[in-house]
Write a protein that holds these residues in place. Structure first.
Motif, PDB file in Angstrom:
ATOM      1  N   LEU A  48       0.822  -1.210   0.000  1.00  0.00           N
ATOM      2  CA  LEU A  48       0.000   0.000   0.000  1.00  0.00           C
ATOM      3  C   LEU A  48       0.857   1.262   0.000  1.00  0.00           C
ATOM      4  O   LEU A  48       0.367   2.353  -0.305  1.00  0.00           O
ATOM      5  CB  LEU A  48      -0.958  -0.001   1.197  1.00  0.00           C
ATOM      6  N   ASP A  49       2.150   1.154   0.328  1.00  0.00           N
ATOM      7  CA  ASP A  49       3.030   2.320   0.376  1.00  0.00           C
ATOM      8  C   ASP A  49       3.930   2.455  -0.852  1.00  0.00           C
ATOM      9  O   ASP A  49       4.741   3.381  -0.919  1.00  0.00           O
ATOM     10  CB  ASP A  49       3.908   2.258   1.631  1.00  0.00           C
ATOM     11  N   THR A  50       3.815   1.550  -1.813  1.00  0.00           N
ATOM     12  CA  THR A  50       4.605   1.661  -3.038  1.00  0.00           C
ATOM     13  C   THR A  50       4.202   2.917  -3.801  1.00  0.00           C
ATOM     14  O   THR A  50       3.016   3.159  -4.031  1.00  0.00           O
ATOM     15  CB  THR A  50       4.399   0.424  -3.926  1.00  0.00           C
ATOM     16  N   LEU A  51       5.178   3.733  -4.176  1.00  0.00           N
ATOM     17  CA  LEU A  51       4.871   4.977  -4.880  1.00  0.00           C
ATOM     18  C   LEU A  51       4.291   4.678  -6.259  1.00  0.00           C
ATOM     19  O   LEU A  51       4.752   3.789  -6.967  1.00  0.00           O
ATOM     20  CB  LEU A  51       6.123   5.834  -5.010  1.00  0.00           C
ATOM     21  N   ARG A  52       3.290   5.461  -6.616  1.00  0.00           N
ATOM     22  CA  ARG A  52       2.636   5.288  -7.908  1.00  0.00           C
ATOM     23  C   ARG A  52       2.737   6.564  -8.737  1.00  0.00           C
ATOM     24  O   ARG A  52       2.843   7.660  -8.203  1.00  0.00           O
ATOM     25  CB  ARG A  52       1.152   4.940  -7.722  1.00  0.00           C
ATOM     26  N   SER A  53       2.661   6.369 -10.041  1.00  0.00           N
ATOM     27  CA  SER A  53       2.632   7.514 -10.955  1.00  0.00           C
ATOM     28  C   SER A  53       1.342   7.459 -11.749  1.00  0.00           C
ATOM     29  O   SER A  53       0.759   6.390 -11.941  1.00  0.00           O
ATOM     30  CB  SER A  53       3.845   7.494 -11.891  1.00  0.00           C
ATOM     31  N   PHE A  54       0.914   8.603 -12.218  1.00  0.00           N
ATOM     32  CA  PHE A  54      -0.305   8.674 -13.027  1.00  0.00           C
ATOM     33  C   PHE A  54       0.059   8.351 -14.470  1.00  0.00           C
ATOM     34  O   PHE A  54       1.058   8.851 -14.992  1.00  0.00           O
ATOM     35  CB  PHE A  54      -0.917  10.069 -12.928  1.00  0.00           C
ATOM     36  N   PRO A  55      -0.704   7.494 -15.141  1.00  0.00           N
ATOM     37  CA  PRO A  55      -0.334   7.107 -16.514  1.00  0.00           C
ATOM     38  C   PRO A  55      -0.466   8.275 -17.482  1.00  0.00           C
ATOM     39  O   PRO A  55      -1.261   9.193 -17.267  1.00  0.00           O
ATOM     40  CB  PRO A  55      -1.347   6.004 -16.836  1.00  0.00           C
ATOM     41  N   ALA A 316      -2.475  15.692 -11.454  1.00  0.00           N
ATOM     42  CA  ALA A 316      -2.742  14.447 -12.176  1.00  0.00           C
ATOM     43  C   ALA A 316      -4.230  14.261 -12.409  1.00  0.00           C
ATOM     44  O   ALA A 316      -4.670  13.975 -13.534  1.00  0.00           O
ATOM     45  CB  ALA A 316      -2.173  13.260 -11.392  1.00  0.00           C
ATOM     46  N   VAL A 317      -5.027  14.413 -11.359  1.00  0.00           N
ATOM     47  CA  VAL A 317      -6.475  14.253 -11.502  1.00  0.00           C
ATOM     48  C   VAL A 317      -7.034  15.343 -12.413  1.00  0.00           C
ATOM     49  O   VAL A 317      -7.894  15.090 -13.271  1.00  0.00           O
ATOM     50  CB  VAL A 317      -7.160  14.264 -10.126  1.00  0.00           C
ATOM     51  N   LYS A 318      -6.537  16.558 -12.261  1.00  0.00           N
ATOM     52  CA  LYS A 318      -7.044  17.669 -13.077  1.00  0.00           C
ATOM     53  C   LYS A 318      -6.746  17.461 -14.559  1.00  0.00           C
ATOM     54  O   LYS A 318      -7.508  17.924 -15.428  1.00  0.00           O
ATOM     55  CB  LYS A 318      -6.432  18.987 -12.604  1.00  0.00           C
ATOM     56  N   SER A 319      -5.671  16.745 -14.881  1.00  0.00           N
ATOM     57  CA  SER A 319      -5.344  16.508 -16.289  1.00  0.00           C
ATOM     58  C   SER A 319      -6.464  15.755 -17.000  1.00  0.00           C
ATOM     59  O   SER A 319      -6.673  15.929 -18.209  1.00  0.00           O
ATOM     60  CB  SER A 319      -4.030  15.725 -16.405  1.00  0.00           C
ATOM     61  N   LYS A 326     -13.155  20.618 -18.934  1.00  0.00           N
ATOM     62  CA  LYS A 326     -13.779  21.175 -17.731  1.00  0.00           C
ATOM     63  C   LYS A 326     -12.790  21.210 -16.562  1.00  0.00           C
ATOM     64  O   LYS A 326     -13.038  20.648 -15.492  1.00  0.00           O
ATOM     65  CB  LYS A 326     -15.013  20.355 -17.347  1.00  0.00           C
ATOM     66  N   PRO A 327     -11.664  21.891 -16.749  1.00  0.00           N
ATOM     67  CA  PRO A 327     -10.661  21.913 -15.673  1.00  0.00           C
ATOM     68  C   PRO A 327     -11.155  22.583 -14.403  1.00  0.00           C
ATOM     69  O   PRO A 327     -10.706  22.243 -13.306  1.00  0.00           O
ATOM     70  CB  PRO A 327      -9.496  22.687 -16.301  1.00  0.00           C
ATOM     71  N   ASP A 328     -12.085  23.534 -14.527  1.00  0.00           N
ATOM     72  CA  ASP A 328     -12.569  24.241 -13.338  1.00  0.00           C
ATOM     73  C   ASP A 328     -13.405  23.349 -12.427  1.00  0.00           C
ATOM     74  O   ASP A 328     -13.648  23.700 -11.265  1.00  0.00           O
ATOM     75  CB  ASP A 328     -13.385  25.464 -13.745  1.00  0.00           C
ATOM     76  N   ASN A 329     -13.869  22.208 -12.943  1.00  0.00           N
ATOM     77  CA  ASN A 329     -14.662  21.297 -12.106  1.00  0.00           C
ATOM     78  C   ASN A 329     -13.798  20.509 -11.121  1.00  0.00           C
ATOM     79  O   ASN A 329     -14.333  19.840 -10.239  1.00  0.00           O
ATOM     80  CB  ASN A 329     -15.436  20.301 -12.980  1.00  0.00           C
ATOM     81  N   CYS A 330     -12.491  20.594 -11.276  1.00  0.00           N
ATOM     82  CA  CYS A 330     -11.584  19.896 -10.359  1.00  0.00           C
ATOM     83  C   CYS A 330     -10.879  20.920  -9.478  1.00  0.00           C
ATOM     84  O   CYS A 330     -10.160  21.800  -9.963  1.00  0.00           O
ATOM     85  CB  CYS A 330     -10.548  19.093 -11.144  1.00  0.00           C
ATOM     86  N   ARG A 331     -11.100  20.807  -8.181  1.00  0.00           N
ATOM     87  CA  ARG A 331     -10.475  21.717  -7.226  1.00  0.00           C
ATOM     88  C   ARG A 331      -9.718  20.907  -6.180  1.00  0.00           C
ATOM     89  O   ARG A 331     -10.092  19.782  -5.859  1.00  0.00           O
ATOM     90  CB  ARG A 331     -11.537  22.586  -6.542  1.00  0.00           C
ATOM     91  N   TYR A 332      -8.673  21.484  -5.674  1.00  0.00           N
ATOM     92  CA  TYR A 332      -7.932  20.826  -4.599  1.00  0.00           C
ATOM     93  C   TYR A 332      -7.246  21.882  -3.740  1.00  0.00           C
ATOM     94  O   TYR A 332      -6.900  22.969  -4.205  1.00  0.00           O
ATOM     95  CB  TYR A 332      -6.922  19.822  -5.145  1.00  0.00           C
TER      96      TYR A 332
END
Length: 700
Positions: A48-55, A316-319, A326-332
């Protein structure tokens, strides 16, 4: 290695552009290369702690295909595919109390017959003592607070969230995690379904909680004062995991707000967040992105595993939202606190829902009004000493019900003619692929081959196969008779690998491989995962499929070996448009072959005399795959191959799976294509059967 075979077959691959797979030249500086060894056999499996990257996602169409796969993987991992029936909720809402701008009620309902989910319903209070007609509905999922939905402290308050939502004009439902507070039929959330028999049937805490969330949304949607077009969910920590899961699989949600959980590092530390198979290929980032393009707010903290939200997870999620335009629909946002859902973090979500659910202008700041939590006793649905409703299932009864549910669904869909067979395949082909975590038709095959050797009446071509980005490297030998009589190639799988059927010193095939070549049939031998020259005792010892979370992040040995057979099938099909592929599985490899049957044109499988309908047979390290019984195990794999020739031998005293398979072959008029035998077949019998299968007339 000399890329002789690759060059010889590239032209063929080009001719069949659009087929399932393509070759990559291994001598091109731009083409992917195989690793020097099989990277899947790691000494330290993923955790569960293995680092992941976004494809890297190149188009919206590519993302939509991946999103569909993620959704299906969630459902199958959670034992929810095909979806269980939505049985009556039989909801009870009672004991309303009136407060400053809101009311609170107790509620419980059945997510499965006899399995109860409890919580509190917070509604806005109008000026005349009643609420207006329609309001947004928000599910509030709590994290692993000791007090569950009653948690109320400086680092987090569940009642504060619900009270504020009600005062804003929303209807909020706070509900228990399994094993907490009123939802106590499962005695503790840390022990139920933490064993291999449960996992075989797709039964897990995460599956229960995910289904509870689906049914909680059903409950909210059923309320007359809830606007079904404005449904949402938010939760923190373990509740953030529930938020991501529901956002990924349920399109009814208009907005989601997972807090302190979307991370490229720690993926969730509880059994209720780790369904077997869930994150073999995907991370929480991709699961969160599956809610796109619906509005999403991700809240992070500098003091936990979400500390890189502003540079890693958020962008990553916003991409993905950018792919939808619709980039404005993703906020963080991130705040300088430890793991929490404190007032500052809550206010960020409040402002987000105020804009997207209540359609108010954006506020740069939102202030949570002062609140007073009611006593736990006044919020409890089933106070201590109160009996649960009649018919409430305990853990054993619920387990039995879920197992029967999976069996009855399979029986209901059992093919009885060609039309129902097509329908069965439409549903269960995906269940097969996702349960086994396989790629039936790899997008890009990598082939490294040496020049053929002439010996023993055949051409012997050593080669290595793999798939782009998967780290696999499968040693193979392609044996082509000098007098080849057919375009049929048989993959002979043996638990001992190539060395069991080939003498490298004399370049001589042995045993059944020699007999097949003598009959004019080409043969492919391979060292499947952790067999033959790829055997690695240290790597094998490190793979512990029954540790809590191993199968959440890693494929089992059986899954990897089935994949290797399918990779070999995909390679052979690219050697010629009309080429047919058979698999002959010897000894333990017979069961790999049977599970790979949907990818071949004919299969002969040694069933080892095992009772394949007995769970105890399937919980060994060599055969274990979570969800295998829920999907229908070996009989479903066999039926997905109908009407192709199938020979099951050494079936032993148990005939239940073979009878089920025989029923389907008979129902579609293909009885002659199936052969079964309780005893082990001799090599000559297998060779004759395969030779007849080549001509479309297998001997029974």
């Amino acid at each position: 290695m000399i890329p002789y075979l690759v060059h010889m077959t590239l032209a063929v691959a080009a001719v069949i552009a659009g087929a399932n797979g393509a070759f990559a030249e291994n001598n091109s500086s731009r083409a992917p290369q195989l690793p020097p060894t099989d990277l899947r056999a790691k000494s330290a499996p993923d955790t569960l702690d293995t680092l992941r990257s976004f494809p890297k996602i190149n188009s919206l169409a590519e993302w939509k295909a991946r999103r569909a796969a993620i959704r299906k993987q969630i459902l199958i991992s959670c034992g929810l595919y095909p979806l269980p029936p939505r049985t009556p909720l039989n909801a009870h809402v009672f004991d309303k109390t009136v407060h400053d701008g809101y009311t609170i009620e107790k509620a419980y309902f059945e997510t499965y017959p006899g399995f109860y989910l409890a919580g509190n319903l917070y509604r806005p209070l109008g000026e005349k003592g009643h609420a207006a007609a329609k309001h947004p509905g928000i599910l509030v999922a709590h994290g692993h607070w000791e007090a569950g939905r009653f948690a109320d402290g400086p680092d987090g308050s569940i009642p504060a969230r619900a009270i504020t939502f009600a005062r804003m004009g929303c209807i909020a439902f706070t509900y228990d995690m399994v094993g907490y507070n009123d939802t106590r039929q499962i005695p503790t959330h840390r022990t139920f379904a933490n064993d291999r028999e449960h996992w075989l049937w797709g039964i897990s805490l995460m599956g229960l909680q995910t289904w509870n969330s689906v049914r909680a949304l059903d409950f909210l949607e059923s309320l007359s004062d809830v606007d079904p077009t404005r449904l949402a969910i938010t939760g923190e920590s373990g509740g953030g995991t529930q938020t991501m899961m529901l956002g990924a699989i349920d399109d009814r949600l208009a907005a989601v707000a997972p807090c302190v959980m979307v991370s490229h590092s720690m993926q969730g530390g509880c059994l209720c967040e780790n369904a077997p198979g869930l994150r073999v290929d995907y991370s929480n980032m991709e699961i969160a992105a599956s809610a796109a393009p619906r509005p999403q707010m991700m809240v992070a903290a500098t003091g936990d595993w979400t500390r890189t939200m502003m540079t890693v997870e958020g962008p990553a999620v916003k991409s993905v939202y950018e792919l939808y335009g619709k980039p404005d629909n993703c906020r963080y946002a991130i705040f300088p606190f430890p793991h929490n859902i404190n007032k500052t973090s809550r206010e960020a979500v409040d402002a987000f829902f105020d804009h997207y659910l209540l359609h108010h202008p954006d506020h740069k700041e939102f202030t949570e009004p002062a609140y007073q939590m009611e006593t736990v006793a006044s919020l409890q649905v089933f106070p201590e000493g109160t009996a649960l409703p009649a018919g409430a299932k305990d853990a054993d009864a619920l387990t039995h019900y879920l197992m029967e549910l999976g069996q009855s669904e399979l029986e209901r869909r059992k093919p009885h003619d060609k039309h129902s067979l097509a329908q069965f395949k439409e549903v269960y082909h995906d269940a097969w692929a996702h349960t086994l975590a396989i790629e039936p038709a790899p997008a890009l095959l990598i082939v490294e081959a040496e020049a053929p050797v002439e010996a023993a009446g055949c051409h012997i071509t050593p080669l290595h196969l793999g798939r782009e980005g998967r780290g696999d490297n499968i040693p193979c030998l392609l044996l082509t008779p000098e007098k080849q009589k057919t375009n049929f190639t048989v993959i002979v799988a043996h638990p001992g690998g190539i060395a069991s059927l080939y003498d490298p010193a004399t370049h001589t095939p042995r045993g059944i491989a020699r007999e097949l070549i003598s009959s004019g049939v080409s043969v492919l031998l391979l060292d499947a995962f952790l067999t033959g020259e790829r055997a690695d005792p240290a790597a094998e010892a490190a793979r512990k499929p029954f540790d809590d979370f191993f199968t959440t992040y890693n494929r089992t040995d059986l899954q990897e070996r089935v994949q290797d057979l399918l990779t070999a099938c995909a390679y052979l099909r690219l050697l010629g448009k009309e080429r047919k592929v058979g698999i002959l599985g010897m000894q333990e490899a017979g069961l790999w072959a049977l599970l790979a049957a949907p990818g071949a044109d004919a299969v002969a499988a040694d069933c080892l005399g095992l009772d394949l309908a007995d769970d105890r047979t399937l919980v060994t390290d060599a055969l274990f795959t979570p969800g295998l019984r829920r999907f229908g195990d070996f009989k479903t794999a066999a039926v997905l191959a109908v009407p192709h020739p199938l020979f099951l031998h050494n079936t032993g005293a148990s005939t239940a799976p073979s009878h089920w398979i025989a029923d389907v072959y008979q129902s579609v008029g293909s009885s002659s294509a199936l052969k079964t035998s309780r005893v082990s077949a001799q090599e000559a019998e297998l060779v004759n059967w395969m030779a007849s299968a080549v001509n479309g007339h297998p001997h029974r």
